[in-house]
Design a protein around this motif. Sequence first.
Motif, PDB file in Angstrom:
ATOM      1  N   ASP A   1      -4.031  -3.535   1.413  1.00 37.12           N
ATOM      2  CA  ASP A   1      -5.101  -3.460   0.868  1.00 37.12           C
ATOM      3  C   ASP A   1      -5.294  -1.924   0.263  1.00 37.12           C
ATOM      4  O   ASP A   1      -5.579  -1.561  -0.613  1.00 37.12           O
ATOM      5  N   GLU A   2      -4.334  -1.096   0.932  1.00 35.70           N
ATOM      6  CA  GLU A   2      -4.075   0.399   0.705  1.00 35.70           C
ATOM      7  C   GLU A   2      -3.428   0.693  -0.487  1.00 35.70           C
ATOM      8  O   GLU A   2      -3.538   1.628  -1.288  1.00 35.70           O
ATOM      9  N   ILE A   3      -2.297  -0.350  -0.863  1.00 33.19           N
ATOM     10  CA  ILE A   3      -1.282   0.076  -1.622  1.00 33.19           C
ATOM     11  C   ILE A   3      -1.252  -0.887  -2.775  1.00 33.19           C
ATOM     12  O   ILE A   3      -0.743  -0.315  -3.950  1.00 33.19           O
ATOM     13  N   VAL A   4      -1.639  -2.044  -2.726  1.00 32.08           N
ATOM     14  CA  VAL A   4      -1.653  -2.853  -4.100  1.00 32.08           C
ATOM     15  C   VAL A   4      -2.496  -2.481  -5.007  1.00 32.08           C
ATOM     16  O   VAL A   4      -3.676  -1.927  -4.740  1.00 32.08           O
ATOM     17  N   GLY A   5      -1.957  -2.286  -6.142  1.00 30.29           N
ATOM     18  CA  GLY A   5      -2.634  -1.698  -7.407  1.00 30.29           C
ATOM     19  C   GLY A   5      -2.257  -0.260  -7.752  1.00 30.29           C
ATOM     20  O   GLY A   5      -2.742   0.452  -8.507  1.00 30.29           O
ATOM     21  N   LYS A   6      -1.813   0.401  -6.922  1.00 31.70           N
ATOM     22  CA  LYS A   6      -1.108   1.641  -6.884  1.00 31.70           C
ATOM     23  C   LYS A   6       0.233   1.866  -7.563  1.00 31.70           C
ATOM     24  O   LYS A   6       1.140   0.740  -7.326  1.00 31.70           O
ATOM     25  N   PRO A   7       0.784   2.823  -8.302  1.00 35.79           N
ATOM     26  CA  PRO A   7       2.097   2.845  -8.727  1.00 35.79           C
ATOM     27  C   PRO A   7       3.143   3.001  -7.595  1.00 35.79           C
ATOM     28  O   PRO A   7       2.863   3.306  -6.366  1.00 35.79           O
ATOM     29  N   ILE A   8       4.134   2.412  -7.939  1.00 34.41           N
ATOM     30  CA  ILE A   8       5.128   2.512  -7.118  1.00 34.41           C
ATOM     31  C   ILE A   8       5.782   3.753  -6.663  1.00 34.41           C
ATOM     32  O   ILE A   8       6.481   4.296  -5.501  1.00 34.41           O
ATOM     33  N   SER A   9       5.590   4.616  -7.668  1.00 36.06           N
ATOM     34  CA  SER A   9       5.977   6.357  -7.350  1.00 36.06           C
ATOM     35  C   SER A   9       5.246   6.657  -6.172  1.00 36.06           C
ATOM     36  O   SER A   9       5.711   7.845  -5.655  1.00 36.06           O
ATOM     37  N   THR A  10       4.445   6.161  -5.634  1.00 35.50           N
ATOM     38  CA  THR A  10       3.513   6.750  -4.393  1.00 35.50           C
ATOM     39  C   THR A  10       4.568   6.778  -3.418  1.00 35.50           C
ATOM     40  O   THR A  10       4.323   7.328  -2.176  1.00 35.50           O
ATOM     41  N   LEU A  11       5.561   5.813  -3.237  1.00 32.17           N
ATOM     42  CA  LEU A  11       6.650   5.974  -2.161  1.00 32.17           C
ATOM     43  C   LEU A  11       7.766   6.804  -2.423  1.00 32.17           C
ATOM     44  O   LEU A  11       8.524   6.911  -1.675  1.00 32.17           O
TER      45      LEU A  11
ATOM     46  N   PRO B   1       5.873  -4.526 -14.885  1.00 31.69           N
ATOM     47  CA  PRO B   1       6.952  -4.025 -15.487  1.00 31.69           C
ATOM     48  C   PRO B   1       6.569  -2.363 -15.662  1.00 31.69           C
ATOM     49  O   PRO B   1       7.761  -1.553 -15.690  1.00 31.69           O
ATOM     50  N   ASP B   2       5.447  -1.994 -15.434  1.00 29.99           N
ATOM     51  CA  ASP B   2       5.106  -0.518 -15.289  1.00 29.99           C
ATOM     52  C   ASP B   2       5.124  -0.199 -14.250  1.00 29.99           C
ATOM     53  O   ASP B   2       4.877   0.993 -14.019  1.00 29.99           O
ATOM     54  N   GLY B   3       5.554  -0.700 -13.180  1.00 33.54           N
ATOM     55  CA  GLY B   3       5.470   0.002 -11.678  1.00 33.54           C
ATOM     56  C   GLY B   3       4.516  -0.262 -10.944  1.00 33.54           C
ATOM     57  O   GLY B   3       4.356   0.468 -10.089  1.00 33.54           O
ATOM     58  N   ILE B   4       3.281  -1.066 -11.070  1.00 38.31           N
ATOM     59  CA  ILE B   4       2.191  -1.088 -10.492  1.00 38.31           C
ATOM     60  C   ILE B   4       2.550  -2.213  -9.405  1.00 38.31           C
ATOM     61  O   ILE B   4       2.736  -3.267  -9.651  1.00 38.31           O
ATOM     62  N   ILE B   5       2.027  -1.758  -8.013  1.00 39.38           N
ATOM     63  CA  ILE B   5       2.479  -2.701  -7.000  1.00 39.38           C
ATOM     64  C   ILE B   5       1.374  -3.910  -7.152  1.00 39.38           C
ATOM     65  O   ILE B   5       0.294  -3.896  -7.196  1.00 39.38           O
ATOM     66  N   THR B   6       2.160  -5.220  -7.120  1.00 45.50           N
ATOM     67  CA  THR B   6       1.091  -6.476  -7.110  1.00 45.50           C
ATOM     68  C   THR B   6       1.182  -7.210  -5.602  1.00 45.50           C
ATOM     69  O   THR B   6       0.325  -7.864  -5.564  1.00 45.50           O
ATOM     70  N   SER B   7       2.234  -7.252  -4.852  1.00 49.98           N
ATOM     71  CA  SER B   7       2.224  -7.612  -3.652  1.00 49.98           C
ATOM     72  C   SER B   7       3.085  -6.866  -2.618  1.00 49.98           C
ATOM     73  O   SER B   7       3.898  -5.930  -3.094  1.00 49.98           O
TER      74      SER B   7
END
Length: 832
Positions: free
Chosen positions: A171-181, A151-157
């Motif tokens: 591996d590079e993106i999971v755990g990072k905020p969706i705002s990265t994109l 719900p806070d926008g952290i990528i899980t899958s």
Amino acid sequence: MKRALRTTIEELADLYNNAPCGYHSLDKDGVFTRINDTELRWLGYSREEVIGKIKFHDLITDRSLKTFQDNFPQFKVRGWVHDLEFEMVRKDGSILPVLLSASAVTDPDGNYVMSRSTVYDITERKRAEREIVQLAAIVEFSDDAIIGKTPDGIITSWNKGAERIYGYTADEIVGKPISTLVPADHADEVPQILDKIRRSEHIEHYETVRRRKDGQLIEMSLAISPIREREGKITGASTIGRDITVQKRTESINMARLRLLQFAATHTLDELLETTLNEVEVLTGSLIGFYHFLEADQKTLSLQNWSTRTKKEYCLAEGKGRHYNVSEAGVWVDCIHERRPVIHNDYSSLPHRKGLPAGHSPVVRELVVPVFRGESIVAILGVGNKPRDYTTHDVETVSLLADLAWEVVERKRIEEALSLLAAIVEFSDDAIIGISPEGTIVSWNRGAERLYGYPAEEVKVCPVSILIPDDHPEEMAYILDHVRQGKPIERHETVRLRKDGSRVEVSVTISPICNSGGKIIGASTIARDITELKKAEIELRKLNEELEQRVIERTADLNRRSTELSESQQALMNIVEDLNEKTDELEGANTKLKEFDRLKSMFIASMSHELRTPLNSIIGFSSVILNEWIGPVNAEQKENLAIILRCGKHLLNLINDVIDVSKIEAGKIESVAEEFDFYDLISEAVGLVRKDMEEKGLDLQVAATHQQMHMDRRRLLQCVLNLLSNALKFTEHGGLTVETRIMPCPGEAPEAGVAEISVTDTGIGIREEDLPKMFQPFVRLASPLQATVPGTGLGLYLTRKLAAEVLKGDILLTSEYGKGSRFTLRIPVRLP
């Protein structure tokens, strides 16, 4: 007591047999000793078929057999098994997946007696597992990017589709905020989307922009849904993203194509090209755009147009309409040399760049594409200074619009040519009529209205026979017979009827008209009023007869008086007196001779016009057919049409030469001075003969200089063409050299100098004794090529006349027989 016990036993038996799961017991050999009704129903067997007769391993698949073989011996020792999966085989052959747990029943000594096995039908669970596996595979290998986030926008899958679209691995993106994109200018979208997810709202078909790992921006269509637990609590969100960059680009290109096609219908060629470049700049994000034509020689560029922004902000140098040699151009014509689209994303590092003209802003990067028609490049379109590197997508976009622009250019050229032909037909002095194969009038120009007196609306769909007098009964059948056979009728002199019933003498040319399939669909008739010409011929004939009679009479009179002179002086005096008396008669005859000269000039003008009109029709229509404007023609037809076109142009040139000679001798040609570039005129003249030279295998060297001229451009071009054509005729090997130079006049301003054009050939040359004859009219010198080279002997005579009397210059000639000749035309840079 016994009844209660029996009731309890019956209840236990019912509970055993009708339990929601299967129960059975196996002896030490795995044979069924007990089985409940539920399991029997599942398997489709009766108790009699199973008990003591079937072993458990007889009712399982081969795939499950190893599980049974591995676990049953251990079970008998250990005394229990939990949650073993088996595939049991029903009596009808279908498969029943089950989950089995069992405990062992032993005797007082601990020896195995039998099993108590509980079996659960896991068909639904297996189906759910398969659905989950299938769904996971769909998610993982979908072409769409499917992303899970908190719900806070952290990528899980992060599925494979997301890796392909965005360039990041899981591996590079999971755990990072969706705002990265998300690009910086779209940062406010993330809080808004997450807020809607928390309110359990679904977002469908949300079109936006996202940023790949390599920094490239892509167009995306997103569908975002909240993810809930069983209790309904929102634990995250699922985002399905589709890359619609290609789709949006295609839509943008198609919309641009549609706008350009609509724009072309009501705007000029220049306006179309500028608008095309503006569209290309928007689609590629460029700041510079240009569109130039490549001439048929594949060596000369004709500078056409630039985008609106380019002309205002980037390129202040003048050049529109200028001809530019490809060999002298810089890297922006690499696409011509390489015959493919060329991208220069680091323009400053190119080792072969030649620099920019004065007034041109710096170029950072550029993309230039060629436009092909067949094997020839016909145009190039270039864009430049995009903020990021140009890609193959930009090549596709630019190529599509460049090709579309050329299609519209060709269409507008054809439309202009057809409009010109239509205007020629409509406003011709001749009566031009179209008729069907049956002789019905289908078109009627203004010349026909003037000649015959009928307005067009009165005669459309009427038979053309309304114009034929009754005393010409066979003429209609004669005309239609020729039309149906595809045979032309040339300069047929006859009589036609006007609307008022009066008769008019006409010369008629009739040409069949065929469609693209070669079928005759009608004919074109061109009629000219020759009434005055006929009167002039009669009057001329009468004057000739009178003149001949007067000559005979005067000769007889002179003979008689000569005889009398020998007899007496008085007779001589009488003859003198008679001659004096005849002076008035001779003056009258002289007046009539002048009238005869006027009629002769009128006759020549009329006849030349009479000849030029059908010739122009021949040249025009053969050119239209040869260029396949009204349908395709085969190779043999093209060759024959090319012969017709060349012969027509040659005959027209001869007629024009005769007329020009007549005008010069009568002092009726006046010079019309205009400003032009000397280099452009020489290039135009050379371009007109280049094809003929290439066909003869001759070499051509040109050394021309730029110089503003104030001169009769048309007559100067005629002189240069005459010299080039004359050299080409009499040169079989080697080549021609064209040189120009400007010679200042001492003590005068630079613009008062003399321009010199020299045409040198390696042809047959001229004998020294023949040099004085070269500029005489109707003189053709004897040479080995006389039989194969056409001509009238007027070309050089006309050229010298034009040079001296119109251009105020002269022609010099030097030649060595067998080695070649050099003609030098000298004219002032500016006419007074």
